[in-house]
Design a protein around this motif. Sequence first.
Motif: not given
Length: 452
Positions: A268, A270, A333, A337, A366-368, A394, A410-411, A414, A424
């Motif tokens: 993950t 950021m 993750t 966050l 933020i992405h994973r 990201a 964030a995606s 994530a 969210w």
Amino acid sequence: MLRPRLSTALTSIRQLRSKYLISDATHRLIREADVAALRRAGQARLAIAAILFLAVLAVQLSDTITSPFALKQIHTAEAALLVFGAVGCATTWMASRRILVDRLPAITASLDALLILGTLAFNRWSLGIPGNLFAVYPVVWVMPIIMAATAIHYQPRLQAFVGAVYVVGLSLIIFSGDEPSPEELRQHLFGMLGAFTWQTNMVRIVMVLTVSLILFLVVRQGRLMLERAVRETTLRLNLTRYLPRELAPILSERAFETLRTGRRIPVTLMFVDIRASSGFGETMDPTQLAVFITSFRRRVLQAAAQHGGLIDKFTGDGALILFGVPTEKPDDTSRALACGRTLLDLIDRWNAKRNFDPPVRIGIGIHRGEVFCGVVGDEDRLEFTVLGETVNTAARIEQATKSANCDLLASWDAIEAAGEDGLWAPVEHEPLRGVTRKIVLMRPNPNPSKGA
């Protein structure tokens, strides 16, 4: 004057009694050294028992020993050496399976002391031999060998314990009972003449040789530990030049080789960046700007440390933080966050404290996903890096915070991985530049309801 000195002395004593805090890497190295020392100690006991048993057996097989006292001593020594060898065999087996690693040195040392002092006590009271003549007993010569073997463990408290046990036990055996008369001493010495033949003296020489071999093993082990510590320290000093500071202290040589080869792992990421940083750069003098960037980075470090993130790199007024390096965890993750929310709170408090005009704003993306993680470059310029589409995505999510007018995005990948879909809300946005697959972006829900 007396009270401050007394206070200083008590503080020093507490510091001596306190246990030093050591890193996980140091603890791992010490643990490995303890296991290796246990195996070597067990092997040394086997070797000692075999060498001395053969020496005693050779004396027994020679027809020159006819003294009843000497024969009794030989039989007693053989039995003690068999037990001693059995303890060594058990120690080696338990060490190889990491059984009772912390307690095994004290257990074996206690068994050794019980065996040796018990044998001396048997000679002292069952045979009626005065304690004054303790030096005649062959088993006494085993004491220095045992204490030398104990040094293999490199445990000062254990060494002090063993020394105290032998000193106290030997003192009780020697000075207990009535003082024999000179005539009684002469009679006992006459019966012990068989303990001073050239064969028995050869056994004593073998014992001295055994002590020297054990001390050689102790010194060699200490040298190997020193060399390994120097290698590990040198490795860490070199790693800190190009690895994140949180990563370098926990890497062993084997783990570093894995990074040198590179691997693909789920991570993950950021990305964080200061909005309109060029405006701050134009209005601040260089000294103020340096203090400003340092203060910003301090808050990034604080948020990352609070949630277990790893700072991959700072890029001017931005940073990349990783969660899941070097080891993936189920809550990577969720922590990422939470780190984003913590950093926004720290920036808000910073604005309130310094009254920035305009206030400092940041963007967080933020992405994973899966990335390549490793150390690249040649020996002159090595660099730790993460590469792949996940990293580019990201970075684009962080840039999308500008058009979305939102500090934190964030995606869906994530959010789903963290299980925070009820906290969210989706954001309308243009396709991310350079990203081929469709990415759903989410922003913190102002009215979160779990499971909505």
